[in-house]
Design a protein around this motif. Sequence first.
Motif, short mmCIF file in Angstrom:
data_model
loop_
_atom_site.label_atom_id
_atom_site.label_comp_id
_atom_site.label_asym_id
_atom_site.label_seq_id
_atom_site.Cartn_x
_atom_site.Cartn_y
_atom_site.Cartn_z
N MET A 1 -58.61 11.51 -7.50
CA MET A 1 -57.85 10.32 -7.84
C MET A 1 -56.76 10.12 -6.80
O MET A 1 -55.97 11.00 -6.52
CB MET A 1 -57.26 10.49 -9.24
CG MET A 1 -56.45 9.35 -9.72
SD MET A 1 -55.87 9.71 -11.39
CE MET A 1 -55.41 8.12 -11.88
N SER A 2 -56.72 8.96 -6.20
CA SER A 2 -55.70 8.69 -5.19
C SER A 2 -54.39 8.30 -5.85
O SER A 2 -54.36 7.74 -6.95
CB SER A 2 -56.17 7.59 -4.25
OG SER A 2 -56.29 6.38 -4.96
N GLU A 3 -53.29 8.63 -5.17
CA GLU A 3 -51.98 8.27 -5.70
C GLU A 3 -51.65 6.85 -5.33
O GLU A 3 -51.84 6.43 -4.20
CB GLU A 3 -50.91 9.22 -5.15
CG GLU A 3 -50.93 10.55 -5.84
CD GLU A 3 -49.63 11.28 -5.65
OE1 GLU A 3 -48.57 10.63 -5.56
OE2 GLU A 3 -49.68 12.51 -5.58
N MET A 4 -51.15 6.14 -6.29
CA MET A 4 -50.74 4.76 -6.06
C MET A 4 -49.23 4.72 -5.88
O MET A 4 -48.51 5.41 -6.59
CB MET A 4 -51.13 3.91 -7.28
CG MET A 4 -50.82 2.46 -7.14
SD MET A 4 -51.24 1.61 -8.67
CE MET A 4 -49.78 0.62 -8.83
N SER A 5 -48.77 3.95 -4.94
CA SER A 5 -47.33 3.79 -4.81
C SER A 5 -46.86 2.83 -5.90
O SER A 5 -47.63 1.99 -6.38
CB SER A 5 -46.96 3.26 -3.43
OG SER A 5 -47.61 2.05 -3.18
N PRO A 6 -45.60 2.94 -6.33
CA PRO A 6 -45.13 2.08 -7.42
C PRO A 6 -45.09 0.61 -7.00
O PRO A 6 -44.99 0.29 -5.81
CB PRO A 6 -43.72 2.60 -7.71
CG PRO A 6 -43.35 3.46 -6.57
CD PRO A 6 -44.60 3.86 -5.86
#
Length: 153
Positions: A1-6
Amino acid sequence: MSEMSPPRQLRLIIEADDFDEAVTYFRDVLGMPEQAAFATTGEDRVAILHAGLATIEVASRAHARAIDEVEGAPPATGPSLRIALEVDDTPAALAASTDAGRPLLAPAVETPFRSLNGRVQGPAGWQVTFFQELETLAERTRRTGFVTDDERP
């Protein structure tokens, strides 16, 4: 799962039957500056108005009713659309709104959480709460009862 920026911006889209009334209220009465936006022709109209820093407040129905009680505002009869705007002077914001024909739902009241809140009926079915902070976030976080949800007992 890739991290999403806020997210970098929160945009509330208010679909208004009376576009001019809504724009006049938010832009001219409340002083929200308008930025360039794209629309085609005729009835395809849009105004993007800068409202300062945005946060999302997720409230249970019980908490929303508690806020209604604190502010002295009538409870909503179902899910309601409400905007809360931080202002420098709640009584002045209420006066500007009522002078512009917006019905007063609750006059300015100092809340137990140290803000001065008042509410009007805004255009397009939206209620608008004005709040004026009476202490800093740092002061508030040192007071009993102010925690994040995951810290709550």
